[in-house]
Scaffold this motif. Structure first.
Motif, PDB file in Angstrom:
ATOM      1  N   LEU A 112       0.838  -1.216   0.000  1.00  0.00           N
ATOM      2  CA  LEU A 112       0.000   0.000   0.000  1.00  0.00           C
ATOM      3  C   LEU A 112       0.868   1.259   0.000  1.00  0.00           C
ATOM      4  N   ALA A 113       1.948   1.237   0.781  1.00  0.00           N
ATOM      5  CA  ALA A 113       2.874   2.379   0.812  1.00  0.00           C
ATOM      6  C   ALA A 113       3.561   2.554  -0.544  1.00  0.00           C
ATOM      7  N   ASP A 114       3.859   1.432  -1.208  1.00  0.00           N
ATOM      8  CA  ASP A 114       4.473   1.477  -2.537  1.00  0.00           C
ATOM      9  C   ASP A 114       3.503   2.111  -3.541  1.00  0.00           C
ATOM     10  N   TYR A 115       2.224   1.739  -3.420  1.00  0.00           N
ATOM     11  CA  TYR A 115       1.200   2.322  -4.302  1.00  0.00           C
ATOM     12  C   TYR A 115       1.061   3.826  -4.041  1.00  0.00           C
ATOM     13  N   LEU A 116       1.144   4.208  -2.773  1.00  0.00           N
ATOM     14  CA  LEU A 116       1.099   5.625  -2.416  1.00  0.00           C
ATOM     15  C   LEU A 116       2.303   6.366  -3.011  1.00  0.00           C
ATOM     16  N   LEU A 117       3.488   5.761  -2.896  1.00  0.00           N
ATOM     17  CA  LEU A 117       4.701   6.375  -3.444  1.00  0.00           C
ATOM     18  C   LEU A 117       4.555   6.611  -4.948  1.00  0.00           C
ATOM     19  N   TYR A 118       3.983   5.639  -5.642  1.00  0.00           N
ATOM     20  CA  TYR A 118       3.735   5.758  -7.088  1.00  0.00           C
ATOM     21  C   TYR A 118       2.908   7.018  -7.381  1.00  0.00           C
ATOM     22  N   HIS A 119       1.846   7.252  -6.577  1.00  0.00           N
ATOM     23  CA  HIS A 119       0.994   8.437  -6.781  1.00  0.00           C
ATOM     24  C   HIS A 119       1.699   9.727  -6.363  1.00  0.00           C
ATOM     25  N   ILE A 120       2.415   9.681  -5.242  1.00  0.00           N
ATOM     26  CA  ILE A 120       3.139  10.883  -4.798  1.00  0.00           C
ATOM     27  C   ILE A 120       4.115  11.334  -5.877  1.00  0.00           C
ATOM     28  N   ASN A 121       4.843  10.392  -6.456  1.00  0.00           N
ATOM     29  CA  ASN A 121       5.837  10.723  -7.481  1.00  0.00           C
ATOM     30  C   ASN A 121       5.202  11.354  -8.720  1.00  0.00           C
ATOM     31  N   LEU A 122       3.973  10.968  -9.037  1.00  0.00           N
ATOM     32  CA  LEU A 122       3.282  11.558 -10.185  1.00  0.00           C
ATOM     33  C   LEU A 122       2.804  12.984  -9.874  1.00  0.00           C
ATOM     34  N   ASN A 123       2.722  13.313  -8.584  1.00  0.00           N
ATOM     35  CA  ASN A 123       2.262  14.645  -8.170  1.00  0.00           C
ATOM     36  C   ASN A 123       3.413  15.555  -7.736  1.00  0.00           C
ATOM     37  N   ASP A 124       4.203  15.100  -6.751  1.00  0.00           N
ATOM     38  CA  ASP A 124       5.310  15.928  -6.263  1.00  0.00           C
ATOM     39  C   ASP A 124       6.235  15.103  -5.369  1.00  0.00           C
ATOM     40  N   ALA A 125       7.348  14.664  -5.941  1.00  0.00           N
ATOM     41  CA  ALA A 125       8.299  13.812  -5.198  1.00  0.00           C
ATOM     42  C   ALA A 125       9.041  14.582  -4.110  1.00  0.00           C
ATOM     43  N   GLU A 126       8.915  15.912  -4.091  1.00  0.00           N
ATOM     44  CA  GLU A 126       9.622  16.733  -3.094  1.00  0.00           C
ATOM     45  C   GLU A 126       9.055  16.567  -1.690  1.00  0.00           C
ATOM     46  N   VAL A 127       7.808  16.063  -1.582  1.00  0.00           N
ATOM     47  CA  VAL A 127       7.144  16.034  -0.264  1.00  0.00           C
ATOM     48  C   VAL A 127       7.820  15.087   0.723  1.00  0.00           C
ATOM     49  N   TYR A 128       8.618  14.139   0.225  1.00  0.00           N
ATOM     50  CA  TYR A 128       9.300  13.232   1.162  1.00  0.00           C
ATOM     51  C   TYR A 128      10.820  13.462   1.184  1.00  0.00           C
ATOM     52  N   LYS A 129      11.260  14.651   0.779  1.00  0.00           N
ATOM     53  CA  LYS A 129      12.711  14.914   0.689  1.00  0.00           C
ATOM     54  C   LYS A 129      13.421  14.869   2.043  1.00  0.00           C
ATOM     55  N   ARG A 130      12.665  14.982   3.170  1.00  0.00           N
ATOM     56  CA  ARG A 130      13.274  14.839   4.512  1.00  0.00           C
ATOM     57  C   ARG A 130      13.914  13.473   4.688  1.00  0.00           C
ATOM     58  N   TRP A 131      13.370  12.484   3.989  1.00  0.00           N
ATOM     59  CA  TRP A 131      13.816  11.104   4.216  1.00  0.00           C
ATOM     60  C   TRP A 131      14.564  10.515   3.024  1.00  0.00           C
ATOM     61  N   SER A 132      14.370  11.093   1.838  1.00  0.00           N
ATOM     62  CA  SER A 132      14.996  10.461   0.666  1.00  0.00           C
ATOM     63  C   SER A 132      14.997  11.396  -0.538  1.00  0.00           C
ATOM     64  N   GLU A 133      15.935  11.157  -1.430  1.00  0.00           N
ATOM     65  CA  GLU A 133      15.885  11.750  -2.775  1.00  0.00           C
ATOM     66  C   GLU A 133      14.693  11.120  -3.497  1.00  0.00           C
ATOM     67  N   PRO A 134      14.197  11.738  -4.583  1.00  0.00           N
ATOM     68  CA  PRO A 134      13.111  11.100  -5.341  1.00  0.00           C
ATOM     69  C   PRO A 134      13.484   9.667  -5.722  1.00  0.00           C
TER      70      PRO A 134
END
Length: 336
Positions: A229-251
């Motif tokens: 489920l988290a992987d599916y969420l990551l797929y959607h986040i990346n299509l919108n804005d990969a910057e939102v998780y930059k605290r923890w990782s590069e895109p």
């Protein structure tokens, strides 16, 4: 120079995704709703704004017949930035999908949005019996925000506090509640609403739709692997804005390294300081559900518009027997 990040354009539909979540109390609740229809004057159907198409349950069309109704899209604040052009365009499109009654949009955190619903019900919801008043039934998928809507309507309508329990997981409401007054009329024909248990559809043919509903919390978190489920969420986040998780990782398109970093930052560690990946996945998902990892829809409205223009029908079996048949057929298919 670092290579430009390219997000995945498709998500693999894993064969392990369950396609049903039609529990005993869903079936019993739907039957009770049908039995009560003769004493119901109005139906309010709730759908999740983040999945305005996928959270339509065709069983309500079948079960609730011609009863007058309106549709409320809940959690609007989590599906788009307030006041943005994207939000205005999405809502204009969603309105075109609804042929039965008026359409409203409400936020999960704000009571202000329900004022327009109360005005509409005040003008439109008339009970035939002035002594009994008007009885409105609130229906929708599990955890779509029915109880929160009732509490907001009661608070705004008659100034009373919370009347029904709410929670972050489906299954809080297990039976049809007692009538809750939301509008007082001088004539005595007050408006009352009834909370109902969330009802899932018997079978979801498309695994991706099941992932969408699970991500929005319509399915208990234990039904689908939290990492999937988290992987599916990551797929959607990346299509919108990969910057939102930059605290923890590069895109990235790799969920495990991201969850491991997230776990270390959040202190979600097992013995020996090893990241607890499943727990990290659940916390990551909860962050999105709270609006902290981007606010966007999971449904593609343009795709739905195109399908409707072409006269396409949603392929959703509405009987439990059909669900069992489809599941059996799926097991017989040769694996590619």
């Amino acid at each position: 120079m670092a290579a430009k990040f390219i997000p995945r354009q498709v998500f693999p539909n894993y064969g392990s995704i369950p396609r049903s979540y039609f529990l005993g109390h869903h079936r019993a609740g739907l039957k009770k709703m049908q039995n009560m229809l003769s004493s119901i004057d109005y139906v309010v159907e709730c759908r999740d704004y983040r999945v305005p198409v996928t959270s339509i349950n065709p069983m309500f069309e079948e079960a609730l017949g011609k009863t007058r109704r309106l549709t409320v899209y809940t959690k609007r604040d989590l599906g788009a930035t307030a006041g943005s052009n994207a939000q205005k365009l999405a809502e204009k499109t969603i309105r075109t999908f609804n042929k039965n009654g008026a359409t409203f949009f409400v936020s999960s955190s704000s009571r202000a949005d329900v004022g327009t619903i109360l005005k509409h019900l005040r003008d439109d919801a008339e009970g035939p019996d002035k002594l009994v008043g008007c009885r409105v039934m609130i229906v929708g998928m599990p955890n779509v925000g029915k109880s929160t809507l009732i509490n907001h309507l009661r608070n705004q309508g008659v100034g009373k506090a919370k009347a029904v329990r709410t929670g972050g997981q489906p299954g809080i409401t297990r039976k049809i509640g007692t009538p809750v007054k939301i509008i007082e009329r001088e004539s005595g024909s007050h408006v009352y609403v009834l909370d109902t248990p969330g009802v899932f559809m018997p079978y979801v043919p498309d695994a991706e739709n099941m992932l969408k509903l699970a991500l929005c919390g319509c399915v208990k978190d234990s039904v689908i692997s939290p990492v999937t489920l988290a992987d599916y969420l990551l797929y959607h986040i990346n299509l919108n804005d990969a910057e939102v998780y930059k605290r923890w990782s590069e895109p990235t398109n790799e969920i495990i390294p991201l969850l491991n970093n997230f776990a270390r930052h959040a202190g979600l560690l097992a013995k020996g300081g090893i990241p607890n990946t499943d727990l990290a996945a659940l916390h990551f998902i909860q962050k999105w559900r709270a609006g902290d990892l981007g606010r966007f829809m999971l449904d593609d409205l343009k795709e739905e518009e195109r399908r409707l223009q072409e006269g396409g029908e949603r392929e959703i079996p509405t009987s439990y027997t059909q669900a069992l048949k489809a599941e059996k057929l799926g097991r017989k298919q040769p694996k590619l």
